[in-house]
Every structure is written in structure tokens, then in C-alpha cells.
Design a protein around this motif. Structure first.
Motif, PDB file in Angstrom:
ATOM      1  N   GLY A  62       0.807  -1.211   0.000  1.00  0.00           N
ATOM      2  CA  GLY A  62       0.000   0.000   0.000  1.00  0.00           C
ATOM      3  C   GLY A  62       0.843   1.265   0.000  1.00  0.00           C
ATOM      4  N   ARG A  63       1.880   1.270   0.801  1.00  0.00           N
ATOM      5  CA  ARG A  63       2.697   2.481   0.891  1.00  0.00           C
ATOM      6  C   ARG A  63       3.569   2.686  -0.341  1.00  0.00           C
ATOM      7  N   SER A  64       3.940   1.612  -1.007  1.00  0.00           N
ATOM      8  CA  SER A  64       4.773   1.754  -2.200  1.00  0.00           C
ATOM      9  C   SER A  64       3.965   2.097  -3.446  1.00  0.00           C
ATOM     10  N   LYS A  67      -2.024   2.691  -3.177  1.00  0.00           N
ATOM     11  CA  LYS A  67      -3.336   2.062  -3.235  1.00  0.00           C
ATOM     12  C   LYS A  67      -3.769   1.601  -1.838  1.00  0.00           C
ATOM     13  N   VAL A  68      -5.076   1.372  -1.681  1.00  0.00           N
ATOM     14  CA  VAL A  68      -5.580   0.784  -0.445  1.00  0.00           C
ATOM     15  C   VAL A  68      -5.461  -0.730  -0.573  1.00  0.00           C
ATOM     16  N   MET A  96      -5.770   0.593   4.986  1.00  0.00           N
ATOM     17  CA  MET A  96      -5.867  -0.835   4.717  1.00  0.00           C
ATOM     18  C   MET A  96      -7.305  -1.286   4.940  1.00  0.00           C
ATOM     19  N   VAL A  97      -7.749  -2.252   4.131  1.00  0.00           N
ATOM     20  CA  VAL A  97      -9.036  -2.912   4.364  1.00  0.00           C
ATOM     21  C   VAL A  97      -8.751  -4.356   4.742  1.00  0.00           C
ATOM     22  N   PHE A 143     -13.422   1.019   1.650  1.00  0.00           N
ATOM     23  CA  PHE A 143     -12.307   1.607   0.908  1.00  0.00           C
ATOM     24  C   PHE A 143     -12.302   3.126   1.035  1.00  0.00           C
ATOM     25  N   GLN A 144     -13.493   3.717   1.067  1.00  0.00           N
ATOM     26  CA  GLN A 144     -13.580   5.172   1.232  1.00  0.00           C
ATOM     27  C   GLN A 144     -13.042   5.598   2.591  1.00  0.00           C
TER      28      GLN A 144
END
Length: 550
Positions: A62-64, A67-68, A96-97, A143-144
């Protein structure tokens, strides 16, 4: 609207949200989803053997990528194994989800866990799907919530009947919102007015400054403001800029001196003055003004009261302040700013020279010092490489040695849980396949999720894992020294339960999981193995034996 079983609606919503990887460890409760997952080949399932590995991989990915990420765990037991890292994510704001299957809702009488309630203390938002018609709205909101400031981990469960039952559903993704909230002109002028009058201003930044890198540099350069990081685990300011003074830790006397010598502190995108240890009195001295800019309302004034609190996007406000500073800093103000730049340059030069001296002071025939390891690693990194730093006690040294300037070249753990590094390194490698990703971690944190090496072999993730093996929990020794100092006591001569009497052998660990492992004891050996690993198309574990002295 199409009529779909909940399990199909769930996977189609993941597709709509742009999910590429599902990081997971499945259980019986996820059987409905796992059974049909081969029908959705664009959803790549990354199988792990322990839940912390899945969360770590998602964090790195996610951090790279920005995206979630999505994690799939199993019922209450598997979910509980993720909580140590979710605590970090909630405090630090990692998006994160996380999802898990649950028993049929009709099992309420015989007994079923309330997963949403169980996860709530560790999540920004938590819910459970009990009817297939709920799938689109719950996934969209998850996700929101995860990507909207204040960002953080989000959980939803899904009952067995919701997987199997059918409903009319509307498969549409959530809507991304741009974090462009600015502040009014009067507040900008008020902050610039304080800055124009200040003689010893400093700027403290954290990860929520994010994409404001160029504007933060422009503000600092224009007004001559020394810049510090706090809870800064990415490249939020170029480390080779002479105004960069390193990362602050308020437990360190030199950091407190820098804070208390300032007459104006502008903090942006961070929870300022946060630390594990309690210290009597105010961190700030009388007469110091604090301006706190953040998108997280829970951070402003959390530790120290702010004279000006700004709830807005730090990225947007940095741009506003940089624009206003250009107009304000002219004439004598420019000369004052230039003087501060010269003073900051002298301090940053002295810091770098002290590190270089420490790294070069390698004892002949002795174990590598942490500084020597960090310097060797930085010099050996291939062009364009990225580092995920979970080194804990060596973390600051690795950053100093690298002195990274480019976003995406350096990431570090957020929070206090150990065990991130193995998974996060693999997740970052998946997110940046064009780069060589090198994970740096201590032996204590590496062993927590060492099962990650099986996933590295099974999915052939060609990351390099550098284990700083000092055969101890060195960070506990360092923190013990801090505790004793704060209590007015001398440092202990011995540290209870902090040494590994039976050393951890990561070469053998790697071999056991199907990954090549090597043991290195000298700088030349370390450099050679990093170079060799960057030329391989498979993972490599480097068990680097270093000095654990404190």
C-alpha cells in the motif's frame, strides 16, 4: 441490477475497487470465497502462513503504490493475530481494508463472535455484512474510509449466509476524494507574520505532509527554517538538503534542546512530541509559539496546546505558506534567512561527519558496528533500489547512511509493533517490481514473522532481506538506558532477558523455508552479497552478524 450471490458480489466489488492482490491466510469461514476465487484470475491471492505477514505485506504494498491494500483473514482467531499491527496502523494512519468470514448469522444462539465489535478498538471503522444486498455499500464505504483522512485500517466481516444468499446488487466502486482542503488567507497571513518575526523557527514534519515535498522545501529554503522529522517514516524532505536536521525523538536531550531553543515551531502532518516515556513538565518553553497543521483532528493539540491549530490538508497548506513566504521574505528578511541556512548547514555537516567517523571506526577483526553495517549497505545498494527499514535500533543509522532524497526510495515502520519487516519488504517488492527492494530488520523483529520466507519462496518474490543479527533485543537495552536516565539512575551494568543465549541462525531459517541464506561478518562480505542478490531473480536472506554493544 444483476442478481448475484454475495460471494460473487464481494469479489466483483474488489475488482471494481482496483484490488490487485489479496494478502491472506484462509480458514473454513472463507471457503465460499476461496472456492470461486480461481474464476477471478486478476485477483492474485498471496498465501501466507501467519496473519502478521499478510498485514505486513499489505502495508509495504500500500505504501509503495499509494493504493488501499486488501487483507483476508479468518474468523476471530486469525483476525486477533492482526491486532498488534492494526494498533500501529490506527495510530499512524496507514490505509488498509481487512476482512474475515464468520459463521452463519443463524448461529447466533449456539454462539458466534461479533467480529465487527471485536475489531472496533483497532479500526477506524468496523462492520459486518449479514445480507448479500449489503456487499456493495459496505465495500465501498470500507475503501472510502480507509483512504480518507484521517486514514487508517478498516475492517468488515461477512457471515456465511451472506456469502451464499442471492440479491440484486449494484457493482460500483467508491469515489476517491482529493485532499485539497486549504486554509483561509487570514490564517496564512497570521502564520507568515509569526514566521517573519521569529529568530529561531523550526519546521517539524511527518508522513501526512506526503506529496508536499517540493513545497516544504520551498518554504524552508525561502524562510531559512531548519527542518526535522517526527514520526517520519518516508522521504518527506530531501535528506541531503542542508536544512534537514534529522528525525526528532523527544526522549533525546539534543532533540529537546532543539525544540526548547526555538521561538516558533511549525508542525505539519505529524503528532508532535509523541513518545512512549512520560516526562514531567511541558516540552515547550515559555514564549515558544506552536503552529500545528494536520488533516487529523485528533493530532492537533494532542500533546501540547497549539497557538494556531489548522485542520486542513498539510500538502495544500505547505503550498500556501511557501507562496506567501516568497512575498514576505525580501530585503533584510532574506539576509536573516540566509544566516539561518548557514547555521543549519554547519549543524547538518557536523552530524554527517560524526556519522561518517563512527561508521569508519570499525574495530579490526571485530564485529561490524551498526553504523558500519548501515554505511556499507547504503554504499552497496544498486541504482534505483528501495529500502524498507524495520531495523528498530539501527533504523536511524540506516536513514543517515542512505540520506534519501526521492520519495519511494525509503520506507520505515510506523508504530511500535515488531514483525513488520519481512512482510512489508515483500509487499513493497510486489508494488515496485521495477526496483530492487531491500528489507533491513533486526533479529528480534525478523523472527516474529520469519514464516514470511515461505511466501517469498512460494511466490518467488525477489527481495533481499538483511538481518541485523546482534543476538539480542538491543532496542530494549537502549530503552532501559532511557528509563534509568529519566529516573535519575545510572545505566544498568546488565540487562535481564534481553540477550539471545541461543543465537538465532537466519541462514538455517532461510534454508528451512526454501530461500537461499548466507551469513556475513565483514563489510566486504555484506557488500558482495547485496550486489549478488540484486543480480538474482529470487529472494536472498543475508544474516549479518553485528556488534550488539550499547
Amino acid at each position: 441490477m444483476p442478481e448475484l450471490a454475495g460471494k460473487h458480489a464481494l469479489l466483483q466489488m474488489f475488482q471494481a475497487e482496483g484490488v490487485e492482490y489479496i494478502f491472506g491466510n484462509p480458514g473454513t469461514s472463507e471457503t465460499p470465497m476461496m472456492t470461486i476465487l480461481p474464476e477471478y484470475p486478476d485477483l492474485k491471492y498471496q498465501l501466507v502462513l501467519q496473519e502478521g505477514v499478510a498485514v505486513g505485506m499489505a502495508e509495504g504494498y500500500g505504501r509503495s503504490t499509494g493504493k488501499v491494500p486488501l487483507v483476508s483473514l479468518h474468523i476471530d482467531n486469525g483476525l486477533a493475530n492482526a491486532y498488534s499491527m492494526m494498533i500501529d496502523q490506527l495510530r499512524s494512519g496507514s490505509s488498509m481494508v481487512i476482512t474475515a468470514g464468520n459463521k452463519d448469522i443463524r448461529k447466533l444462539g449456539p454462539g458466534r463472535s461479533d467480529l465487527a465489535e471485536q475489531a472496533r478498538p483497532f479500526s477506524k471503522w468496523s462492520a459486518e455484512i449479514t445480507h448479500p444486498g449489503q456487499v456493495p455499500s459496505i465495500v465501498r464505504r470500507a475503501f472510502q474510509e480507509a483512504r480518507t483522512s484521517p486514514t487508517g485500517p478498516v475492517f468488515f466481516g461477512m457471515s456465511a449466509n451472506a456469502f451464499e444468499d442471492v440479491a440484486d446488487v449494484d457493482i460500483h466502486a467508491s469515489t476517491a476524494m482529493a485532499a485539497t482542503t486549504t486554509v483561509d488567507e487570514n490564517t496564512v497571513n497570521e502564520i507568515i507574520g509569526l514566521l517573519a518575526k521569529a529568530e529561531r523557527p523550526i519546521l517539524i514534519i511527518g508522513d501526512r505532509v506526503g506529496g508536499a515535498n517540493a513545497d516544504t522545501v520551498r518554504l524552508a529554503d525561502t524562510a531559512g527554517i531548519p527542518v526535522y522529522g517526527h514520526g517520519s517514516s518516508e522521504v518527506n524532505f530531501p535528506a541531503t538538503n542542508p536544512l534537514w536536521q534529522g528525525n526528532l525523538s523527544v526522549r533525546a536531550p539534543q532533540a529537546l534542546a532543539a525544540i526548547r531553543s526555538a521561538d516558533l515551531i511549525i508542525a505539519a502532518g505529524c503528532t508532535v512530541f509523541d513518545d512512549f516515556f512520560y516526562q514531567e513538565g511541558s516540552i515547550l518553553t515559555e514564549g515558544t509559539s506552536l503552529v500545528h497543521i494536520d488533516s487529523d483532528p485528533g493530532s492537533i493539540g494532542k500533546s501540547e496546546p497549539a497557538d494556531i491549530g489548522v485542520l486542513a490538508s498539510p500538502q495544500a497548506v505547505m503550498r500556501q505558506l511557501a507562496d506567501a513566504a516568497v512575498d514576505e521574505f525580501t530585503g533584510t528578511k532574506t539576509e536573516e534567512a540566509a544566516l539561518r541556512v548557514r547555521e543549519a548547514t554547519a549543524q547538518s555537516t557536523a552530524r554527517r561527519e560524526a556519522f561518517a567517523t563512527s561508521a569508519a571506526a570499525q574495530k579490526k577483526g571485530g564485529l561490524m558496528s551498526p553504523a558500519t553495517l548501515a554505511s556499507t549497505l547504503a554504499d552497496a545498494l544498486p541504482s534505483g533500489a528501495a529500502v524498507f527499514n524495520d531495523g528498530v535500533s539501527t533504523s536511524g543509522l540506516v536513514y543517515e547512511a542512505m540520506s534519501p532524497d526521492e520519495r519511494g526510495s525509503y520506507f520505515a515502520i510506523r508504530g511500535g509493533a515488531i514483525g513488520w519487516g519481512m512482510g512489508a519488504t515483500m509487499g513493497a517488492q510486489l508494488g515496485m517490481p521495477e526496483k530492487q527492494v531491500v528489507g533491513v530488520m533486526g533479529d528480534g523483529t525478523g523472527i516474529i514473522t520469519v514464516q514470511a520466507l515461505w511466501t517469498a519462496a512460494n511466490s518467488n518474490i525477489p527481495a533481499i532481506f538483511v538481518i541485523c543479527n546482534n543476538q539480542s533485543y538491543r532496542i530494549l537495552k537502549l530503552n532501559s538506558n532511557v528509563y534509568h536516565r529519566l529516573q535519575g539512575m545510572p545505566n544498568p551494568t546488565e540487562y535481564f532477558a534481553a540477550d539471545f543465549d541461543i543465537p538465532l541462525d537466519f541462514k538455517k531459517q532461510a534454508d528451512a523455508y526454501g530461500v537461499e541464506g548466507v551469513r556475513v561478518e565483514t563489510p566486504d562480505e555484506l557488500a558482495a552479497q547485496i550486489q549478488r542478490g540484486s543480480e538474482m531473480d529470487k529472494p536472498l536472506v543475508i544474516d549479518a552478524i553485528i556488534d550488539g554493544a550499547v
